[in-house]
Design a protein around this motif. Structure first.
Motif, short mmCIF file in Angstrom:
data_model
loop_
_atom_site.label_atom_id
_atom_site.label_comp_id
_atom_site.label_asym_id
_atom_site.label_seq_id
_atom_site.Cartn_x
_atom_site.Cartn_y
_atom_site.Cartn_z
N UNK A 34 31.46 -34.07 -73.40
CA UNK A 34 32.59 -33.63 -74.22
C UNK A 34 32.31 -33.65 -75.72
N UNK A 35 31.40 -34.53 -76.15
CA UNK A 35 31.23 -34.76 -77.58
C UNK A 35 29.79 -34.51 -78.01
N UNK A 36 29.64 -34.02 -79.24
CA UNK A 36 28.32 -33.72 -79.77
C UNK A 36 27.46 -34.97 -79.87
N UNK A 37 28.07 -36.11 -80.24
CA UNK A 37 27.27 -37.33 -80.36
C UNK A 37 26.72 -37.78 -79.00
N UNK A 38 27.46 -37.50 -77.93
CA UNK A 38 26.97 -37.81 -76.59
C UNK A 38 25.77 -36.92 -76.26
N UNK A 39 25.88 -35.64 -76.63
CA UNK A 39 24.78 -34.71 -76.37
C UNK A 39 23.54 -35.11 -77.16
N UNK A 40 23.72 -35.51 -78.40
CA UNK A 40 22.57 -35.88 -79.23
C UNK A 40 21.86 -37.11 -78.67
N UNK A 41 22.62 -38.05 -78.16
CA UNK A 41 22.01 -39.24 -77.57
C UNK A 41 21.16 -38.87 -76.36
N UNK A 42 21.68 -37.96 -75.52
CA UNK A 42 20.92 -37.51 -74.36
C UNK A 42 19.66 -36.75 -74.78
N UNK A 43 19.81 -35.88 -75.76
CA UNK A 43 18.66 -35.10 -76.22
C UNK A 43 17.58 -35.99 -76.81
N UNK A 44 17.99 -37.09 -77.41
CA UNK A 44 17.01 -38.05 -77.95
C UNK A 44 16.16 -38.66 -76.85
N UNK A 45 16.67 -38.64 -75.62
CA UNK A 45 15.92 -39.12 -74.46
C UNK A 45 15.33 -37.99 -73.64
N UNK B 127 16.66 -35.27 -72.53
CA UNK B 127 17.52 -34.74 -71.49
C UNK B 127 18.29 -33.54 -72.05
N UNK B 128 18.24 -32.44 -71.34
CA UNK B 128 18.97 -31.25 -71.78
C UNK B 128 20.47 -31.52 -71.69
N UNK B 129 21.19 -31.23 -72.77
CA UNK B 129 22.62 -31.54 -72.81
C UNK B 129 23.38 -30.41 -73.50
N UNK B 130 24.60 -30.17 -73.00
CA UNK B 130 25.47 -29.12 -73.52
C UNK B 130 26.86 -29.71 -73.73
N UNK B 131 27.49 -29.36 -74.82
CA UNK B 131 28.87 -29.78 -75.07
C UNK B 131 29.82 -28.71 -74.55
N UNK B 132 30.79 -29.11 -73.73
CA UNK B 132 31.78 -28.17 -73.20
C UNK B 132 33.08 -28.92 -72.97
N UNK B 133 34.18 -28.20 -73.10
CA UNK B 133 35.51 -28.78 -73.01
C UNK B 133 36.20 -28.30 -71.74
N UNK B 134 36.55 -29.23 -70.86
CA UNK B 134 37.22 -28.86 -69.62
C UNK B 134 38.63 -28.34 -69.85
N UNK B 135 39.16 -28.50 -71.06
CA UNK B 135 40.44 -27.91 -71.41
C UNK B 135 40.26 -26.54 -72.07
N UNK B 136 39.01 -26.11 -72.18
CA UNK B 136 38.71 -24.80 -72.75
C UNK B 136 38.79 -23.70 -71.70
N UNK B 137 38.16 -22.58 -71.99
CA UNK B 137 38.26 -21.42 -71.11
C UNK B 137 37.23 -21.46 -69.99
N UNK B 138 37.52 -20.72 -68.93
CA UNK B 138 36.56 -20.57 -67.83
C UNK B 138 35.29 -19.89 -68.34
N UNK B 139 35.43 -18.91 -69.22
CA UNK B 139 34.26 -18.20 -69.75
C UNK B 139 33.33 -19.15 -70.50
N UNK B 140 33.90 -20.06 -71.29
CA UNK B 140 33.07 -21.01 -72.02
C UNK B 140 32.35 -21.97 -71.06
N UNK B 141 33.05 -22.39 -70.02
CA UNK B 141 32.42 -23.25 -69.02
C UNK B 141 31.33 -22.50 -68.27
N UNK B 142 31.57 -21.23 -68.00
CA UNK B 142 30.57 -20.42 -67.32
C UNK B 142 29.29 -20.33 -68.15
N UNK B 143 29.43 -20.19 -69.46
CA UNK B 143 28.24 -20.15 -70.33
C UNK B 143 27.48 -21.47 -70.25
#
Length: 214
Positions: free
Chosen positions: A33-44, A46-62
């Motif tokens: 959900x958060x950019x800081x979470x993604x950055x922590x994973x990327x530092x290890x 690990x491929x990480x993407x930020x996405x919001x489950x309250x956002x659109x289906x199209x954004x989740x599809x991407x």
């Protein structure tokens, strides 16, 4: 298999991500959900993407495009109200199902809750949570996706035992979060778990043996 983990920053999600990261047969993308979470994973690494489950289906599809399988472990958490439970645990889950179909991902694994299919057994204090899980499960079963629904018992942070019970043998009990993670990964390509929903607790059989009984 390319696996996307939705809810990768949760306690089970972290176990799944780390195990898949060590795998010789699977690759993992963590959706958080958060950019800081993604950055922590990327530092290890690990491929990480930020996405919001309250956002659109199209954004989740991407966010999940290119994957072979989705594992949904996301939840609103114990500190939010029924409104967030509906938005994340129900509507968010359904959006990811729609997104999976949109981009041609057939394999979908859902973490639900022990006994979510049996209204008479629901904990009254957690009723909105069980309602969300119940209907998310039902919509997944009707989605046409190649689903597996895993319904773990009470979650504990003890070390993995590697021993589980599933289905009719899974009497109400607890299971370590690490053993839930091991089981989720074991279901990915296990045909015995395709189009199946089952309760899961710690038991007396290895994960491989227990899943064969389904």
């Amino acid at each position: 298999m390319k696996v996307v983990i939705i809810g990768a920053n949760g306690q089970i999600g972290q176990h799944v991500v780390m195990e898949l990261q060590r795998s010789d047969t699977h690759t993992v993308t963590a959706v958080v959900r958060k950019e800081e979470q993604a950055q922590k994973l990327k530092a290890n690494n690990i491929q990480a993407i930020v996405a919001d489950l309250e956002g659109s289906v199209d954004d989740l599809a991407k966010a999940i495009t290119g994957a072979d399988a989705v594992i949904f472990i996301a939840g609103s958490g114990g500190h939010t109200g029924p409104d967030k439970t509906l938005l994340i645990d129900l509507d968010g889950a359904v959006k990811t199902m729609e997104a999976a179909k949109q981009v041609g991902i057939d394999r979908y694994i859902m973490v639900s809750a022990y006994g979510a299919d049996k209204r008479q057994n629901w904990n009254e204090g957690m009723r909105p949570y069980y309602v969300a899980k119940h209907y998310a499960d039902r919509l997944l079963e009707a989605s046409g996706l190649n689903y597996t629904i895993v319904r773990p018992g009470g979650l504990v942070n003890e070390p993995s035992t590697g021993k589980i019970a599933v289905g009719a043998e899974a009497n109400p009990s607890t299971i370590t979060r690490e053993d839930v993670a091991h089981t989720l990964i074991a279901t990915l390509e296990n045909e015995k778990t395709y189009k199946r929903a089952f309760n899961l607790v710690n038991g007396e059989h290895s994960i491989e043996t227990a899943l064969k009984s389904l």
